[in-house]
Design an enzyme around this catalytic site. Structure first.
Site, PDB file in Angstrom:
ATOM      1  N   TYR A 147      29.555   3.701  -0.513  1.00 49.89           N
ATOM      2  CA  TYR A 147      31.037   3.178  -0.737  1.00 49.89           C
ATOM      3  C   TYR A 147      31.592   2.349   0.446  1.00 49.89           C
ATOM      4  O   TYR A 147      32.701   1.510   0.403  1.00 49.89           O
ATOM      5  CB  TYR A 147      32.081   4.348  -1.006  1.00 49.89           C
ATOM      6  CG  TYR A 147      31.651   5.113  -2.166  1.00 49.89           C
ATOM      7  CD1 TYR A 147      30.827   4.567  -3.210  1.00 49.89           C
ATOM      8  CD2 TYR A 147      32.177   6.471  -2.664  1.00 49.89           C
ATOM      9  CE1 TYR A 147      30.498   5.152  -4.595  1.00 49.89           C
ATOM     10  CE2 TYR A 147      31.813   7.226  -3.953  1.00 49.89           C
ATOM     11  CZ  TYR A 147      31.044   6.447  -4.562  1.00 49.89           C
ATOM     12  OH  TYR A 147      31.062   7.071  -5.836  1.00 49.89           O
ATOM     13  N   LYS A 198      17.574  11.240  -3.094  1.00 54.48           N
ATOM     14  CA  LYS A 198      16.955  10.412  -4.001  1.00 54.48           C
ATOM     15  C   LYS A 198      15.324  10.253  -3.088  1.00 54.48           C
ATOM     16  O   LYS A 198      15.124   8.703  -3.077  1.00 54.48           O
ATOM     17  CB  LYS A 198      17.495   9.315  -4.595  1.00 54.48           C
ATOM     18  CG  LYS A 198      18.183   9.763  -6.155  1.00 54.48           C
ATOM     19  CD  LYS A 198      17.272  10.217  -7.189  1.00 54.48           C
ATOM     20  CE  LYS A 198      16.713   9.062  -7.901  1.00 54.48           C
ATOM     21  NZ  LYS A 198      15.729   9.562  -8.885  1.00 54.48           N
ATOM     22  N   ASP A 230      18.814  13.383  -9.682  1.00 51.71           N
ATOM     23  CA  ASP A 230      18.815  13.229 -11.148  1.00 51.71           C
ATOM     24  C   ASP A 230      18.186  14.817 -11.601  1.00 51.71           C
ATOM     25  O   ASP A 230      18.835  15.190 -12.782  1.00 51.71           O
ATOM     26  CB  ASP A 230      17.700  12.320 -11.677  1.00 51.71           C
ATOM     27  CG  ASP A 230      16.350  12.226 -11.160  1.00 51.71           C
ATOM     28  OD1 ASP A 230      16.453  12.822  -9.930  1.00 51.71           O
ATOM     29  OD2 ASP A 230      15.393  11.539 -11.341  1.00 51.71           O
ATOM     30  N   ASP A 254      30.157  12.794  -5.453  1.00 47.57           N
ATOM     31  CA  ASP A 254      31.067  12.329  -6.223  1.00 47.57           C
ATOM     32  C   ASP A 254      30.667  12.564  -7.738  1.00 47.57           C
ATOM     33  O   ASP A 254      31.565  13.119  -8.516  1.00 47.57           O
ATOM     34  CB  ASP A 254      31.297  10.750  -6.084  1.00 47.57           C
ATOM     35  CG  ASP A 254      32.590  10.179  -6.779  1.00 47.57           C
ATOM     36  OD1 ASP A 254      33.403  10.988  -7.275  1.00 47.57           O
ATOM     37  OD2 ASP A 254      32.795   8.964  -6.643  1.00 47.57           O
ATOM     38  N   ASP A 258      31.995  16.374  -9.928  1.00 48.49           N
ATOM     39  CA  ASP A 258      32.690  16.175 -11.091  1.00 48.49           C
ATOM     40  C   ASP A 258      31.973  17.060 -12.180  1.00 48.49           C
ATOM     41  O   ASP A 258      32.485  17.493 -13.197  1.00 48.49           O
ATOM     42  CB  ASP A 258      33.014  14.862 -11.496  1.00 48.49           C
ATOM     43  CG  ASP A 258      34.248  14.234 -10.898  1.00 48.49           C
ATOM     44  OD1 ASP A 258      34.850  15.062 -10.180  1.00 48.49           O
ATOM     45  OD2 ASP A 258      34.818  13.053 -11.165  1.00 48.49           O
TER      46      ASP A 258
END
Ligand code: NAD
Length: 372
Positions: A147, A198, A230, A254, A258
């Protein structure tokens, strides 16, 4: 996370906009309870942030408020934003007040617990048995990664085609400080930390693993494991109770936080904390806030669920003031109120009358009075 109990606990209350002042009113009643029972003293001051600050001062966060936040042991934040301020230029929007606070306080570790209260287990989209008793904590790196990484932008190539670019960048010190927070928390809980990345396709993920393994030497009592992001997403909806503390980058955190939040079934129940680096005395800058926004659709109606804000207050007791016992008292009072059937409309069940904000606060206080 703090070292020793400060005698003077300086707390800055920033209720903000929409339902912020309503839910913070209930937090203040719990602060009063602690003080009248001589359980703890707080030096609470209150200030404006977001749209409320813009209306009075023309900016969503004044320099004076920022300085008060920097001098405080903890900031308790409500929520900001609403339709009234949506047409403002980006730099003056209410949300900029929160972003500036996070940046200036250098709050790099975002703690998002996902706790399923037995009484609400049926509100989850997953089967009761998969989530009943769930208690996991995601630590998301908040100030770095893709980000913020450079280069970024959209460029036009010689052939006229365009290319969008964002860059995942982490230095080993950025990784180390947030991984340490993960180990510290795991040590206080059930002693299990899962580092998520990852590393199979991203070099930065390989560095996360290397750093986590190195820091692990300082926390031999914590069991460290690794998981690809994943797979972690799948495991969160397959068997979430396998996790205790998860530490991960800004992007994966992030998304995964959620995902974990929805296991609990309701936005009105989710607290959070954002922590900075420890100073010389071991104290961290910290901001505590419910995950939800200002809920303009119900603002001013006395319908908001105050439990996310009350649970954020409990996180403040635990992480800023080392008051584990008192934090547990508040959390058990919330649990007790829910078990007795107290429900605001957002967590309501058919055939059950829902409570107003004030009555839900009262239900928690009544449990506290019995326990303390
Ligand atoms: P929201 O979280 O405010 O509301 C989403 C839905 O959940 C609404 O239907 C709302 O009524 C309900 N809800 C939220 N909190 C609740 C509570 N405590 N009790 C009962 N119901 C609750 O998200 P949104 O509608 O996308 O955003 C509204 C405003 O809030 C926007 O201006 C947005 O920018 C802002 N926002 C602020 C923050 C923050 O202050 N940290 C976070 C998210 C959104």
């Amino acid at each position: 996370m703090a070292s020793g109990r400060p005698s003077n606990r300086k707390v800055l209350l920033l209720p903000g906009d929409g339902i912020g002042p309503e839910i913070m009113g209930e937090v203040l009643r719990i602060v009063d309870f602690f003080e009248t029972r001589n359980l703890a003293r707080f030096e609470v001051s209150e200030d404006l942030v977001g749209g409320a600050a813009f209306d009075k001062f023309g900016v969503p966060l004044t320099q004076e408020t920022l300085e008060r936040a920097l001098e405080s042991d903890a900031v308790l934040f409500g929520s900001v934003g609403g339709p009234k301020w949506e047409a403002l230029p980006f730099a003056l929007r209410p949300e900029r007040g929160l972003l500036r606070l996070r940046k200036e306080l250098d709050l790099f570790a975002n703690l998002r617990p996902a706790v399923v209260f037995e009484a609400l287990a049926d509100a989850s989209s997953l089967k009761h048995d998969l989530v009943a008793g769930l208690d996991l904590l995601i630590v998301r790196e908040l100030t770095g990664g893709v980000y913020f990484g450079e280069p970024r932008g959209i460029e036009t190539l010689a052939d006229g085609s365009r290319r969008g670019i964002n860059t995942e960048v982490y230095s080993d010190s950025e990784i180390e400080r947030v991984v340490r927070v993960g180990f510290e928390l795991a040590r206080r809980r059930s002693g299990r930390l899962t580092e998520v990345d990852k590393a199979n396709v991203m070099e930065s993920g390989g560095l996360w693993r290397e750093v986590a393994e190195r820091v692990h030497a300082d926390y031999p009592e914590v069991a460290l494991s690794f998981m690809y992001a994943d797979n972690c997403a799948m495991q969160l909806v397959r068997a979430p109770k396998q996790f205790d503390v998860i530490v991960t980058s800004n992007l994966f955190g992030d998304i995964l936080s959620d995902c974990a939040a929805m296991l609990t079934g309701s936005l009105g129940m989710l607290p959070s904390a954002s922590l900075g680096a420890p100073d010389r005395s071991g104290r961290r800058k910290a901001l505590y806030e419910p995950v939800h926004g200002s809920a303009p659709d119900i603002a001013g109606k006395g319908l908001a669920n105050p439990l996310a804000a009350i649970l954020s207050f409990a996180m403040m007791l635990r992480y800023s003031f080392d008051m584990d016992e008192e934090a547990g008292l508040v959390e058990r009072a919330v649990k007790g109120a829910l078990e007795k059937g107290a429900r605001t409309a957002d967590i309501g069940a058919p055939q059950r009358a829902s409570l107003a904000t004030r009555a839900m606060g009262e239900a928690v206080l009544s449990e506290l009075r019995k326990a303390a």
